[in-house]
Enzyme design. Structure first.
Site, PDB file in Angstrom:
ATOM      1  N   SER A   1      30.900  32.749   0.439  1.00  0.00           N
ATOM      2  CA  SER A   1      29.948  31.658   0.212  1.00  0.00           C
ATOM      3  C   SER A   1      28.745  31.824   1.125  1.00  0.00           C
ATOM      4  CB  SER A   1      30.610  30.310   0.514  1.00  0.00           C
ATOM      5  OG  SER A   1      30.904  30.203   1.895  1.00  0.00           O
ATOM      6  N   ASP A   2      27.597  31.343   0.676  1.00  0.00           N
ATOM      7  CA  ASP A   2      26.513  31.157   1.624  1.00  0.00           C
ATOM      8  C   ASP A   2      26.992  30.087   2.613  1.00  0.00           C
ATOM      9  OD1 ASP A   2      24.111  31.230   3.004  1.00  0.00           O
ATOM     10  OD2 ASP A   2      22.879  31.158   1.196  1.00  0.00           O
ATOM     11  N   TRP A   3      26.325  29.986   3.745  1.00  0.00           N
ATOM     12  CA  TRP A   3      26.834  29.148   4.837  1.00  0.00           C
ATOM     13  C   TRP A   3      26.847  27.667   4.438  1.00  0.00           C
ATOM     14  CZ3 TRP A   3      27.667  33.797   5.267  1.00  0.00           C
ATOM     15  CH2 TRP A   3      28.129  34.418   6.415  1.00  0.00           C
TER      16      TRP A   3
END
Ligand SMILES: *[C@@H]1O[C@H](CO)[C@@H](O)[C@H](O)[C@H]1NC(C)=O
Ligand SMILES: *[C@@H]1O[C@H](CO)[C@@H](O)[C@H](O)[C@H]1NC(C)=O
Ligand SMILES: *[C@@H]1O[C@H](CO)[C@@H](O)[C@H](O)[C@H]1NC(C)=O
Ligand SMILES: *[C@@H]1O[C@H](CO)[C@@H](O)[C@H](O)[C@H]1NC(C)=O
Ligand SMILES: *[C@@H]1O[C@H](CO)[C@@H](O)[C@H](O)[C@H]1NC(C)=O
Ligand SMILES: *[C@@H]1O[C@H](CO)[C@@H](O)[C@H](O)[C@H]1NC(C)=O
Ligand SMILES: *[C@@H]1O[C@H](CO)[C@@H](O)[C@H](O)[C@H]1NC(C)=O
Ligand SMILES: *[C@@H]1O[C@H](CO)[C@@H](O)[C@H](O)[C@H]1NC(C)=O
Ligand SMILES: *[C@@H]1O[C@H](CO)[C@@H](O)[C@H](O)[C@H]1NC(C)=O
Ligand SMILES: *[C@@H]1O[C@H](CO)[C@@H](O)[C@H](O)[C@H]1NC(C)=O
Ligand SMILES: *[C@@H]1O[C@H](CO)[C@@H](O)[C@H](O)[C@H]1NC(C)=O
Length: 858
Positions: A265-267
């Site tokens: 995932s992106d952060w």
């Protein structure tokens, strides 16, 4: 696996009544990795490793330990029992963020502007070596999303420009470079993360053909190149978050494109425990909720995922698949043992959170003080990376205008004008995240940055060169004191004006620009500064440090503006790269990787700055595949400078375009994948007892930190009665997709159907590099005038000529048919154009129709 040979007679665009794949349930189950082309050895090793793991050890490798919990921007848990340390993931796409003794490489947009596969690859290799040297496992780059739908897009500069073919080639070479040094690359941000405004909530709607032919295209190249990981983005697609999206992740990426690595995932882009797991996420980053502590698990995964697996909500095969994918990616790049880096990769040797030698091992909890920074110099021995950065810097400078003033030869005097030419007296990293324009700008802002080891400013480089040449040097810094600028410029034989526009990631705003640029004009009074200098000096040279296009018409037509150069975001050797081009040590080879026009409206696609319902921002990409040059050509708008344009100090002639059908080995009929996968495998046995999934007696936890264990002995892990097998949890054999079958999609898409050749001659007086560009007109109203499908960089001595060769694959001449869900060669006649830009066409030819097919006209 059965291959069905399909005849090539296809109807054109029978698209209208196709079902909407975005809302079908085709995205279940999440495809399990099965190795294949380039992955078999890695999968064998990964399966052997994962079979030894307990459930909590598996979960540990899928989940980040929390924001600032370890020393990298992302870190997973470890397997201490087997001596396996957790993964270290670090930004970004142009070099290592938050450390020291690293290099600051030219941005992606500059790398693309070289149109050089060799330089793209070399840049990837050098970056990979630096990440390796700091003990980093995963480099969070390169970028194909944003692609660059709109020119103001805040992070466009991190990627390779709005053409999917140029971006795809750039992705592939960068990835192979990075991974050849034993570091996992990460293709990001997947997908349709085209703007910074509302990036955490915007829902994008687009048609399936545009998805395939434009935005997915470069990710297919990344997957075919063997990319180890892909990062899903913050935005929604058709109302569903990218990191919870069974269609984009399971169906498109893992099934159709046959991606064998893992999805992170992106952060903070993960939203649910179950949804993300079943919809194809493999690694949660940074693992927690971006700081703080939310007991008992402080995470959507970690112990929370363990609970879900024990209760039967997430099947064992799905969690096993996550870990097999993660470990296969690790073995794929030979991270366990890499060529000349034969030693096992060292410990992480820096801390993102301090510049000092000592600090906290676990910053978020202030736990365990010690030596955290080895100050390891990773810049390549003997200035190796600096030389490469200078070369890419120079070869990415696009010469947009030159009335003959360039190259310079020992001018009597030279004036350097503008704040953007200057050194920052506080040092090149004085502005956090590079979010300012107080001195020369050489990268955008946000997480896609690196610390500069040093930054050679234009003023310093020109002053040094002037001293060597006996040229008198004048210099003025204010962009607003136009009288002084004029006084200084009036005195000089030539005046170099450096001007800026800036862009970045939306967690910082600069001058009211929340990541995306508000406009396409120069910042900091740049236009007035150029006009002032040009009013007194007939040899005015304009240097642009901008992330993309700015309005230039007034300067293009100004008789005293003798040269305009786009230098983009060149990295640490900025000034040196500039003088190489100004003084002719490098004959400019760069070509613009985007179209230059006067206003955002001319681009035909708009950025959503203000949503009618800000809680529910929505956007339809109604322009379809018509972005950038494809739009300008269709709308009949003459750009200021077109896509692919750039001048040289020499001239080239094109001759003798020939097309050969196929080549001796390929060119057969399209294969349609048929048959099915094996059932989902599982590895090791699942110990369902609560006690087997608790932290060991006396384990000393730190807080906040994410662990894989159940929260306590009272957790009920009884198999839930209401969990029945659904499409999402079904691990039985699954049918293959017609367009799928291998990493990058159906291998027969990459068959060479045509080989195109032509001669290029250097007809000028100096050596130079030409970038011949091949555009294909696929035909019909649905298609653009032409799409880039080939390019080369050809270096020629004066009078020399060479044959250039382009191979057109089936994919290159196909369109996506939304009904058959496959690539097809439509029957419209196809014309190829070879030229020095997207409008400067020198030669053309009609492609012969493939066997069994006849072209229709109009
Ligand atoms: C699968 O994804 C589609 C499209 O995003 C969505 O409409 C559907 O609800 C998803 N299925 C489930 C069960 O979440
Ligand atoms: C999970 O990783 C953490 C952090 O590295 C470590 O302390 C813990 O022992 C690991 N748990 C297991 C079950 O290996
Ligand atoms: C566990 O996951 C659920 C969603 O599946 C979430 O609501 C809950 O907050 C999580 N628990 C913790 C402590 O993170
Ligand atoms: C950690 O220590 C720093 C000072 O070194 C302090 O500012 C910070 O509040 C501390 N954080 C925690 C989580 O204790
Ligand atoms: C990393 O730095 C530490 C502390 O300076 C040092 O002990 C260690 O040898 C270094 N490791 C590598 C691989 O350079
Ligand atoms: C240019 O002028 C500024 C302001 O006077 C000065 O600080 C700077 O050192 C000069 N630059 C060079 C390269 O001499
Ligand atoms: C311009 O040149 C004249 C004569 O060489 C000199 O006196 C003057 O100081 C110069 N002005 C500037 C602004 O450099
Ligand atoms: C465009 O934005 C820049 C940066 O905020 C600003 O300096 C400039 O004045 C703006 N241009 C116009 C025409 O408003
Ligand atoms: C160009 O420069 C000359 C000085 O050399 C000046 O007289 C003239 O007005 C300038 N032209 C324009 C259009 O500003
Ligand atoms: C035919 O194309 C394939 C695939 O690009 C290539 O490997 C092969 O070398 C080509 N053969 C010839 C004779 O050009
Ligand atoms: C192809 O080139 C020929 C010869 O230069 C020219 O007459 C013709 O118009 C070109 N065709 C197209 C479609 O541009």
């Amino acid at each position: 696996m059965i291959y069905l040979i399909k005849t090539l007679v296809c109807a054109a665009a029978a698209a209208a009544a196709a079902p909407n794949p975005f809302t079908s349930s085709a995205g279940y189950p999440s495809p399990w990795g099965n190795g294949g082309e380039g992955w078999d050895e890695a999968y064998a090793k990964a399966r052997e490793f994962v079979a030894k793991l307990t459930l909590v050890e598996k979960v540990n490798l899928t989940t980040g330990t929390g924001w600032e919990a370890d020393r990298c921007v992302g870190a997973t848990g470890s397997v201490p029992r087997l001596g396996f340390r957790g993964f270290c993931l670090q930004d970004g796409p142009l070099g290592i963020r938050y450390t020291d003794h690293n290099s600051a490489f030219p941005a992606g947009i500059n790398a693309a502007a070289t149109w050089s596969r060799r330089l793209l690859r070399a840049r990837g290799e050098a970056m990979g070596a630096e990440f390796h040297g700091k003990g980093i496992d995963v480099q969070l780059g390169p970028v194909a999303g944003p692609l660059g739908r709109v020119p103001q897009g805040g992070r466009n500069w991190e990627g390779f420009g709005p053409d999917p073919y140029l971006t795809g080639v750039s992705m592939a070479h960068t990835i192979q470079g990075i991974q050849s040094r034993g570091v996992l690359a990460c293709a990001k941000h997947y997908i349709l993360n085209e703007q910074e405004h509302y990036r955490n909530s915007i829902s994008v709607r687009l048609d399936d053909r545009t998805m395939h032919e434009l935005y997915l295209w470069p990710f297919a190249d990344a997957v075919r190149a063997g990319v180890a990981s892909v990062m899903c983005s913050y935005n929604k697609i058709e109302g569903v978050y990218a990191c919870e999206n069974n269609y984009t992740t399971n169906f498109l990426l893992k099934n159709e494109l046959g991606f064998q690595g893992f999805v992170m995932s992106d952060w903070g882009a993960q939203k649910t425990t179950l949804g993300s797991a079943l919809n194809g996420l493999d690694m949660a980053m940074p693992g927690d909720f971006m700081g703080g502590n939310r007991p008992p698990y402080n995470a959507l995964w970690g112990g929370n995922l363990t609970e879900h697996v024990l209760r039967g909500q997430v099947p064992q095969w799905r969690v096993d698949d996550m870990v097999v994918r993660i470990m296969a990616a690790y073995f794929k790049v030979r991270r366990d043992s890499v060529g000349k880096y034969a030693e096992r990769p060292g410990e992480v040797n820096f801390s993102s959170w301090t510049t000092k030698r000592e600090g906290w091992m676990h910053e978020s909890s202030n736990s365990t003080w010690g030596v955290v920074n080895g100050f390891v110099d990773v810049q390549g021995g003997g200035g190796e990376h600096a030389a490469l950065i200078r070369e890419i810097g120079a070869k990415s400078i696009v010469l947009l205008k030159n009335t003959g003033v360039l190259p310079l030869t020992k001018p009597a005097s030279i004036a350097v004008v503008g704040r953007d030419a200057q050194d920052d007296p506080r040092g090149p990293n004085a502005c956090k995240e590079r979010a300012c324009i107080e001195a020369t700008v050489a990268m955008g802002w946000g997480s896609g940055t690196a610390e500069f080891p040093y930054l050679i400013s234009p003023a310093t480089a020109i002053k040094t060169r002037a001293a060597a040449d006996g040229t008198t040097f004048f210099n003025t810094t204010s962009n607003w004191d136009l009288e002084t600028a004029k006084a200084v410029a009036r005195n000089a034989s030539v005046a170099v004006v450096c001007v800026v526009a800036h862009a970045g990631e939306n967690f910082v705003s600069v001058g009211g620009n929340a990541g995306d640029r508000n406009n396409l004009t120069l910042w900091d009074n740049g236009d007035a500064l150029i006009r002032a200098v040009a009013s007194v000096n007939p040899n005015t040279i304009v240097v642009l440090h901008t992330p993309g296009p700015v309005a230039l018409a007034q300067h293009k037509s100004h008789p005293n503006v003798s040269a305009i150069l786009w230098a983009g975001y060149p990295g640490q050797e900025s000034g040196n790269a500039l003088i190489d081009v100004l003084y002719g040590a490098v004959n400019p080879q760069a070509r613009s990787p985007f179209t230059w026009a006067e206003s955002p409206e001319q681009y035909g696609a708009s950025l959503l700055f203000s949503a009618p319902d800000p809680r529910n921002p929505e956007q339809t990409f109604s322009e379809g595949v018509f972005i950038d040059y494809r739009h300008f050509q269709r709308a009949g708008i003459a750009p200021t400078y077109e896509f692919g344009f750039g001048l040289s100090y020499t001239t080239f002639e094109y001759r003798n375009l020939r097309v050969v059908v196929g080549n001796s080995t390929q060119g057969g009929a399209q294969v349609v994948m048929q048959g099915s996968t094996k059932p989902a495998p599982t590895y090791g046995t699942l110990d369902r007892r609560v006690g087997a999934n608790l932290a060991p007696e006396g384990f000393s936890r730190i807080t906040p930190y994410v662990y894989p264990w159940l929260s306590g002995p009272n957790v009920s892990v009884a198999l839930l009665q209401n969990v029945s097998t659904t499409a999402a949890t079904d691990g039985s054999a699954q049918p293959l997709l017609p367009a799928g079958g291998a990493p990058g999609g159906n291998p027969s898409l990459y068959d060479v159907l045509y080989t195109v050749r032509a001669e290029i001659e250097n007809t000028g007086a100096v050596a130079g590099t030409e970038i011949p560009q091949l555009y294909v007109q696929l035909g019909g109203q649905e298609n653009p005038w032409g799409v880039l499908r080939g390019f080369d960089d050809v270096t020629l001595a004066p009078g020399e000529s060479k044959t250039v060769t382009f191979e057109l694959t089936r994919r290159d001449v196909s369109n996506w048919n939304v009904s058959s869900q496959n690539w097809e060669i439509w029957t419209k006649e196809k014309v190829i154009f070879l030229g020095s830009s997207s409008t400067r066409i020198r030669l053309n030819a009609t492609l012969p129709a493939p066997p069994g097919m006849r072209w229709s006209h109009g």
